[in-house]
Design an enzyme around this catalytic site. Structure first.
Site, PDB file in Angstrom:
ATOM      1  CB  SER A  68      -0.942   0.014   1.201  1.00 40.09           C
ATOM      2  OG  SER A  68      -2.023  -0.819   0.936  1.00 40.09           O
ATOM      3  CE  LYS A  71      -4.440   0.986  -0.958  1.00 41.28           C
ATOM      4  NZ  LYS A  71      -3.879  -0.310  -0.627  1.00 41.28           N
ATOM      5  CE1 TYR A 194      -4.742  -1.042  -4.441  1.00 40.67           C
ATOM      6  CE2 TYR A 194      -5.192  -3.394  -4.562  1.00 40.67           C
ATOM      7  CZ  TYR A 194      -4.970  -2.263  -3.816  1.00 40.67           C
ATOM      8  OH  TYR A 194      -4.961  -2.331  -2.448  1.00 40.67           O
ATOM      9  CE1 TYR A 246      -4.336   1.379   4.572  1.00 43.27           C
ATOM     10  CE2 TYR A 246      -2.729   0.215   5.914  1.00 43.27           C
ATOM     11  CZ  TYR A 246      -3.191   0.630   4.687  1.00 43.27           C
ATOM     12  OH  TYR A 246      -2.492   0.295   3.575  1.00 43.27           O
ATOM     13  CB  VAL A 264      -0.002  -5.914   4.112  1.00 42.82           C
ATOM     14  CG1 VAL A 264      -1.215  -5.304   4.778  1.00 42.82           C
ATOM     15  CG2 VAL A 264      -0.224  -6.137   2.628  1.00 42.82           C
TER      16      VAL A 264
HETATM   17  N1  GLN Z   1      -2.333  -5.266  -1.980  1.00 41.11           N
HETATM   18  C1  GLN Z   1      -2.885  -5.178  -0.653  1.00 41.11           C
HETATM   19  C2  GLN Z   1      -4.393  -5.323  -0.705  1.00 41.11           C
HETATM   20  O1  GLN Z   1      -4.991  -4.833  -1.624  1.00 41.11           O
HETATM   21  C3  GLN Z   1      -2.480  -3.875  -0.062  1.00 41.11           C
HETATM   22  C4  GLN Z   1      -2.943  -3.696   1.356  1.00 41.11           C
HETATM   23  C5  GLN Z   1      -1.970  -2.994   2.236  1.00 41.11           C
HETATM   24  O2  GLN Z   1      -0.763  -2.945   1.993  1.00 41.11           O
HETATM   25  N2  GLN Z   1      -2.461  -2.511   3.341  1.00 41.11           N
HETATM   26  O3  GLN Z   1      -4.991  -5.915   0.140  1.00 41.11           O
END
Ligand code: GLN
Length: 310
Positions: A68, A71, A194, A246, A264
């Site tokens: 993420s 993002k 994505y 988050y 993650v």
């Molecule tokens: N690729 C992961 C997902 O879509 C990214 C989530 C994350 O890093 N928090 O669940």
């Protein structure tokens, strides 16, 4: 600027030594099977200061899945292709207080995600990139390689494939947004983009370089052209403080006090505007999906150097 003067590789080594026992207390993400194969003991940190000095310790040069953290890059790309109001009519600017892959608010808020750093918001941003870029995956690679000055950066296709094979939840999020008219392109195509962005494979040193523009009013390291305007950079950093971690964003602001984004894969990038970028990596996660030892390392760093932005 006194904090910058006190940074040394030895200080970073000492911080890693202190947090190393925590690496085993976190839980490595396994809902994407390819991520479960990562070595849980890995631990690295890199700091890049405003004058271009680089400090590092531990596994700072080992590449991992940035997940993420990407993002932030997709939002940045969208900011270079869309007017401000075009972006924010499709995605909000408020913290979600919910897990990163939650669906509940989407239904209540008629398909408009709370912010661009939860999965729903990043999927809308990827949908927007699909509309305006001819080759969004290639364009992302070009941007990241240029920001880092490192042409070998690439996607880990094994991770991207693994996530696509286990994409029920992200697909549900995208289809729900499509049902509300907040999704323009083919859902599987956008999911693939994505997942590739999430599967970018980078080291702490590369991440610290990549996000330098957020600490430098939109200007990357070296003499590359500005990525973002001063105004856009301020907006991204504001969103990172409120939503980058988050449902752990409040706790993180309290303990560390820096705009930051986690993934993650266990990476976190943190920004001290005008001063430095910091990247940490430890794969074990806390309940919010943020690196447990990585957060502790940033907390120690912040305390030792007195560099919480608050
Ligand atoms: N690729 C992961 C997902 O879509 C990214 C989530 C994350 O890093 N928090 O669940």
């Amino acid at each position: 600027m006194s904090a910058v003067a006190e940074i040394s590789n030895a200080l970073l080594e000492e911080i890693l030594h202190q947090v190393r026992p925590l690496t085993r207390q976190g839980k490595v993400a396994d809902y994407i099977p390819a991520l479960a194969q990562v070595e849980p003991d890995a631990l690295g940190i890199a700091v890049l200061t405003h004058d271009g000095a680089l400090y590092q310790a531990g596994d700072a040069n080992e590449r991992f899945s940035i997940q993420s953290i990407s993002k932030v890059l997709s939002l940045t790309l969208a900011q270079t292709r869309y007017q401000e109001q075009e972006i924010w009519q499709r995605v909000g600017k408020e913290p979600s207080g919910q897990p990163f892959n939650s669906l509940v608010q989407l239904e209540l808020e008629r398909g408009k995600p709370r912010n661009p750093f939860i999965n729903a918001g990043a999927l809308v941003i990827c949908d927007m990139l699909e509309t305006r870029l001819t080759a969004p995956r290639q364009r992302m690679l070009e941007v990241v390689r240029q920001l880092c000055g490192e042409p070998s950066i690439n996607y880990d296709r094994h991770v991207a494939r693994s996530e696509f094979d286990h994409s029920a939840r992200n697909a549900a999020i995208a289809w729900l947004m499509k049902s509300f008219g907040n999704f323009e392109n083919d859902v599987p195509t956008v999911l693939q983009t994505y997942f590739h962005y999430c599967a970018l494979s980078m080291s702490c040193v590369e991440l610290a370089r990549c996000f330098f523009y957020l600490a430098n009013q939109g200007r990357p390291l070296g003499d590359a052209p500005s990525m973002l305007t001063v105004r856009q950079t301020r907006q991204v950093n504001a969103l990172l403080i409120t939503s980058g971690m988050y449902d752990g964003a409040g706790e993180f602001a309290w303990r560390v006090g820096m705009p930051a984004k986690s993934g993650v894969g266990g990476g976190i990038i943190a920004v001290i505007p005008g001063k430095m970028t910091i990247a940490v990596w430890s794969p074990g996660l806390d309940a919010s999906g943020n690196s447990l030892a990585g957060t502790a390392a940033l907390e120690l760093f912040s305390e030792r150097l007195g560099c919480s932005i608050f």
